[in-house]
Design an enzyme around this catalytic site. Sequence first.
Site, PDB file in Angstrom:
ATOM      1  N   GLY A  45       0.679  -1.151   0.257  1.00 41.46           N
ATOM      2  CA  GLY A  45       0.094  -0.111   0.003  1.00 41.46           C
ATOM      3  C   GLY A  45       0.962   1.108  -0.261  1.00 41.46           C
ATOM      4  O   GLY A  45       0.680   2.149   0.242  1.00 41.46           O
ATOM      5  N   GLY A  48      -0.135   5.182  -1.458  1.00 37.30           N
ATOM      6  CA  GLY A  48      -0.809   5.862  -0.727  1.00 37.30           C
ATOM      7  C   GLY A  48      -0.444   7.056   0.136  1.00 37.30           C
ATOM      8  O   GLY A  48       0.875   7.348   0.009  1.00 37.30           O
ATOM      9  N   GLN A  49      -1.305   7.743   0.974  1.00 33.05           N
ATOM     10  CA  GLN A  49      -0.865   9.172   1.488  1.00 33.05           C
ATOM     11  C   GLN A  49       0.258   8.936   2.624  1.00 33.05           C
ATOM     12  O   GLN A  49       1.220   9.437   2.693  1.00 33.05           O
ATOM     13  CB  GLN A  49      -2.021   9.583   2.331  1.00 33.05           C
ATOM     14  CG  GLN A  49      -2.034  10.923   2.958  1.00 33.05           C
ATOM     15  CD  GLN A  49      -3.014  11.314   3.899  1.00 33.05           C
ATOM     16  OE1 GLN A  49      -3.740  10.641   4.431  1.00 33.05           O
ATOM     17  NE2 GLN A  49      -2.848  12.707   4.234  1.00 33.05           N
ATOM     18  N   ASP A  71       2.370  -2.220  -4.248  1.00 33.07           N
ATOM     19  CA  ASP A  71       1.095  -1.801  -4.392  1.00 33.07           C
ATOM     20  C   ASP A  71       0.345  -2.457  -5.422  1.00 33.07           C
ATOM     21  O   ASP A  71       1.083  -2.649  -6.326  1.00 33.07           O
ATOM     22  CB  ASP A  71       1.087  -0.099  -4.592  1.00 33.07           C
ATOM     23  CG  ASP A  71      -0.218   0.509  -4.116  1.00 33.07           C
ATOM     24  OD1 ASP A  71      -0.114   1.246  -3.240  1.00 33.07           O
ATOM     25  OD2 ASP A  71      -1.148   0.509  -4.833  1.00 33.07           O
ATOM     26  N   ASP A  89      -1.110  -7.443  -5.394  1.00 25.43           N
ATOM     27  CA  ASP A  89      -2.285  -7.399  -4.641  1.00 25.43           C
ATOM     28  C   ASP A  89      -2.354  -8.183  -3.354  1.00 25.43           C
ATOM     29  O   ASP A  89      -2.396  -9.360  -3.492  1.00 25.43           O
ATOM     30  CB  ASP A  89      -3.307  -7.911  -5.842  1.00 25.43           C
ATOM     31  CG  ASP A  89      -4.869  -7.659  -5.267  1.00 25.43           C
ATOM     32  OD1 ASP A  89      -5.118  -7.374  -4.014  1.00 25.43           O
ATOM     33  OD2 ASP A  89      -5.771  -8.069  -6.067  1.00 25.43           O
ATOM     34  N   ILE A  90      -2.818  -7.254  -2.413  1.00 26.46           N
ATOM     35  CA  ILE A  90      -2.601  -8.059  -1.087  1.00 26.46           C
ATOM     36  C   ILE A  90      -3.657  -9.197  -1.074  1.00 26.46           C
ATOM     37  O   ILE A  90      -3.629 -10.137  -0.234  1.00 26.46           O
ATOM     38  CB  ILE A  90      -2.792  -7.070   0.125  1.00 26.46           C
ATOM     39  CG1 ILE A  90      -2.746  -7.629   1.460  1.00 26.46           C
ATOM     40  CG2 ILE A  90      -4.171  -6.201   0.165  1.00 26.46           C
ATOM     41  CD1 ILE A  90      -1.149  -8.111   1.954  1.00 26.46           C
ATOM     42  N   TYR A 179     -15.494   0.703   8.428  1.00 27.63           N
ATOM     43  CA  TYR A 179     -14.051   0.772   8.381  1.00 27.63           C
ATOM     44  C   TYR A 179     -13.834   0.662  10.006  1.00 27.63           C
ATOM     45  O   TYR A 179     -12.717  -0.087  10.249  1.00 27.63           O
ATOM     46  CB  TYR A 179     -13.919   2.200   8.005  1.00 27.63           C
ATOM     47  CG  TYR A 179     -12.545   2.671   8.219  1.00 27.63           C
ATOM     48  CD1 TYR A 179     -11.405   2.111   7.421  1.00 27.63           C
ATOM     49  CD2 TYR A 179     -12.181   3.761   8.976  1.00 27.63           C
ATOM     50  CE1 TYR A 179     -10.121   2.547   7.669  1.00 27.63           C
ATOM     51  CE2 TYR A 179     -10.694   4.070   9.083  1.00 27.63           C
ATOM     52  CZ  TYR A 179      -9.803   3.533   8.554  1.00 27.63           C
ATOM     53  OH  TYR A 179      -8.508   3.953   8.291  1.00 27.63           O
ATOM     54  N   LYS A 183     -11.423  -2.025  11.669  1.00 27.52           N
ATOM     55  CA  LYS A 183     -10.170  -1.976  12.344  1.00 27.52           C
ATOM     56  C   LYS A 183     -10.174  -2.616  13.917  1.00 27.52           C
ATOM     57  O   LYS A 183      -9.080  -2.974  14.200  1.00 27.52           O
ATOM     58  CB  LYS A 183      -9.933  -0.443  12.337  1.00 27.52           C
ATOM     59  CG  LYS A 183      -9.412   0.314  11.029  1.00 27.52           C
ATOM     60  CD  LYS A 183      -8.208  -0.153  10.656  1.00 27.52           C
ATOM     61  CE  LYS A 183      -7.634   0.614   9.310  1.00 27.52           C
ATOM     62  NZ  LYS A 183      -6.230  -0.048   8.772  1.00 27.52           N
TER      63      LYS A 183
HETATM   64  N1  NAD Z   1      -4.569   8.633   6.253  1.00 33.84           N
HETATM   65  C1  NAD Z   1      -5.271   8.558   7.438  1.00 33.84           C
HETATM   66  O1  NAD Z   1      -5.705   9.778   7.785  1.00 33.84           O
HETATM   67  C2  NAD Z   1      -5.181   7.541   8.153  1.00 33.84           C
HETATM   68  C3  NAD Z   1      -5.864   7.511   9.494  1.00 33.84           C
HETATM   69  C4  NAD Z   1      -6.107   6.343  10.421  1.00 33.84           C
HETATM   70  C5  NAD Z   1      -5.730   5.212   9.562  1.00 33.84           C
HETATM   71  N2  NAD Z   1      -5.350   5.039   8.342  1.00 33.84           N
HETATM   72  C6  NAD Z   1      -4.659   3.826   7.886  1.00 33.84           C
HETATM   73  O2  NAD Z   1      -3.349   3.966   7.482  1.00 33.84           O
HETATM   74  C7  NAD Z   1      -3.323   3.185   6.244  1.00 33.84           C
HETATM   75  C8  NAD Z   1      -2.869   3.664   5.086  1.00 33.84           C
HETATM   76  O3  NAD Z   1      -3.803   4.811   4.722  1.00 33.84           O
HETATM   77  P1  NAD Z   1      -3.518   5.803   3.582  1.00 33.84           P
HETATM   78  O4  NAD Z   1      -4.094   7.182   4.075  1.00 33.84           O
HETATM   79  O5  NAD Z   1      -2.156   5.749   3.247  1.00 33.84           O
HETATM   80  O6  NAD Z   1      -4.360   5.264   2.395  1.00 33.84           O
HETATM   81  P2  NAD Z   1      -4.498   5.443   0.673  1.00 33.84           P
HETATM   82  O7  NAD Z   1      -5.864   5.327   0.375  1.00 33.84           O
HETATM   83  O8  NAD Z   1      -3.841   6.792   0.534  1.00 33.84           O
HETATM   84  O9  NAD Z   1      -3.262   4.378   0.639  1.00 33.84           O
HETATM   85  C9  NAD Z   1      -3.553   3.053   0.242  1.00 33.84           C
HETATM   86  C10 NAD Z   1      -2.866   2.288  -0.537  1.00 33.84           C
HETATM   87  O10 NAD Z   1      -3.252   1.032  -0.820  1.00 33.84           O
HETATM   88  C11 NAD Z   1      -3.135   0.561  -2.161  1.00 33.84           C
HETATM   89  N3  NAD Z   1      -4.160  -0.821  -2.377  1.00 33.84           N
HETATM   90  C12 NAD Z   1      -5.453  -0.591  -2.176  1.00 33.84           C
HETATM   91  N4  NAD Z   1      -5.901  -1.715  -2.555  1.00 33.84           N
HETATM   92  C13 NAD Z   1      -4.729  -2.874  -2.523  1.00 33.84           C
HETATM   93  C14 NAD Z   1      -4.483  -4.082  -2.785  1.00 33.84           C
HETATM   94  N5  NAD Z   1      -5.446  -5.044  -3.049  1.00 33.84           N
HETATM   95  N6  NAD Z   1      -3.098  -4.710  -2.722  1.00 33.84           N
HETATM   96  C15 NAD Z   1      -2.183  -3.737  -2.555  1.00 33.84           C
HETATM   97  N7  NAD Z   1      -2.296  -2.357  -2.598  1.00 33.84           N
HETATM   98  C16 NAD Z   1      -3.458  -2.031  -2.461  1.00 33.84           C
HETATM   99  C17 NAD Z   1      -3.876   1.683  -2.745  1.00 33.84           C
HETATM  100  O11 NAD Z   1      -3.528   1.700  -4.164  1.00 33.84           O
HETATM  101  C18 NAD Z   1      -3.167   3.029  -2.033  1.00 33.84           C
HETATM  102  O12 NAD Z   1      -1.842   3.239  -2.524  1.00 33.84           O
HETATM  103  C19 NAD Z   1      -4.716   2.325   5.897  1.00 33.84           C
HETATM  104  O13 NAD Z   1      -4.810   1.234   6.693  1.00 33.84           O
HETATM  105  C20 NAD Z   1      -5.661   3.221   6.872  1.00 33.84           C
HETATM  106  O14 NAD Z   1      -6.874   2.613   7.350  1.00 33.84           O
HETATM  107  C21 NAD Z   1      -4.806   6.176   7.822  1.00 33.84           C
END
Ligand code: NAD
Length: 351
Positions: A45, A48-49, A71, A89-90, A179, A183
């Site tokens: 992943g 992502g952010q 990813d 793909d996870i 969600y 979690k």
């Molecule tokens: N960003 C926040 O504010 C926040 C807050 C609390 C918890 N989290 C947790 O942190 C983690 C990361 O969050 P984020 O904000 O970076 O999310 P995001 O949505 O920005 O990134 C998630 C990434 O996972 C990838 N992904 C989706 N499906 C996939 C798959 N089947 N196989 C492999 N990769 C896959 C996506 O392409 C994406 O790049 C998540 O578990 C989220 O629940 C985030």
Amino acid sequence: MTLSVNTSQNGWPLSKNSLIERTSFWKDYICFFIRLFMSKILIIGACGQIGTELVLTLREKFGNQSVIAADVRENCPEIIANGPYQKMDILDREAVRGFIIEEKIDQVYLLAALLSATAEKHPDFAWKLNMEGLFTILDLAKEGYLKRIFWPSSIAVFGPATPKIQTPQQTIMEPSTVYGISKLAGENWCAYYHSKFGVDVRSIRYPGLISYKSLPGGGTTDYAVDIFYKAKEGKEFNCFLSENTSLPMMFMDDAIRATIELMEVDQEKVKIRTSYNIAGCSFTPKELTHEIQKIMPNFKISYSSDFRQAIADSWPDTIDDSVAKKDWGWSSQVDLPKLVEIMLKNVSIPV
Ligand SMILES: NC(=O)c1ccc[n+]([C@@H]2O[C@H](COP(=O)([O-])OP(=O)(O)OC[C@H]3O[C@@H](n4cnc5c(N)ncnc54)[C@H](O)[C@@H]3O)[C@@H](O)[C@H]2O)c1
């Protein structure tokens, strides 16, 4: 004291070129041995952010080749193209297992998930994605292939019955979103794998995260990033939450530091094996706007709440992170004024 002079086999001093060759041979040799004993880290992943910034920070710390970004996306974003990338793909359990075993990965950061707002639109898929991947990784650790796992939880594990102010580490949970349910279940599975099988899995309940290097991916706190783009464009921002909705937030640097600090601390200091509360700064859209207006007095905001308001209303206002502070010395460094200053300085409008 003896002075040593670099000489070739026949006793002549080494030429500049052969000195360089030898130096780089030894550098490669030393790096090879360092790598042999160092962790090989996989971030799933990674595009992502959070993943984007975590990859960059871990590569700075351990070297580009030791940190593999993975990813489901076909291509790796330019920003993390400085090291290995694997399309993965996870949900493809066998492919993930094959890769981790073959590459001798020993630490996984599992970030792939569907976030709060998107998960409400696709509940079945959110449950599948958020849970199945976790079991794949936990099972690999149980079988001895992984030494340590990081799996993020969220303030979404709390629900409407949870005390809203200074929400404690242990309290009433009862999340009301898909969600949050996924979690909370994940947290309990992590604790179960730790107590039954000795799996070293570590977790943090992230608040809403604010960053400028990568965009958020469908959460309820995304407004607190989007607002800076509108401010920089000189446009009015229409907020999907009401003006007095207080939520726990954190600047990304703090979140990345917390993650790495927790992963590096000695096993015995990690007392919580569900997930740790951590806090940055809590604020409402109105308070955030006020802070932006101190730097950009003409900035304007309007409000039209949508379905995300109900999600936000079920979450805490502020978080008590005293247990993380006591167990592994956590402490936030970025308050609201500093966060606003950094964001307004660094957010760049896509051309
Ligand atoms: N960003 C926040 O504010 C926040 C807050 C609390 C918890 N989290 C947790 O942190 C983690 C990361 O969050 P984020 O904000 O970076 O999310 P995001 O949505 O920005 O990134 C998630 C990434 O996972 C990838 N992904 C989706 N499906 C996939 C798959 N089947 N196989 C492999 N990769 C896959 C996506 O392409 C994406 O790049 C998540 O578990 C989220 O629940 C985030």
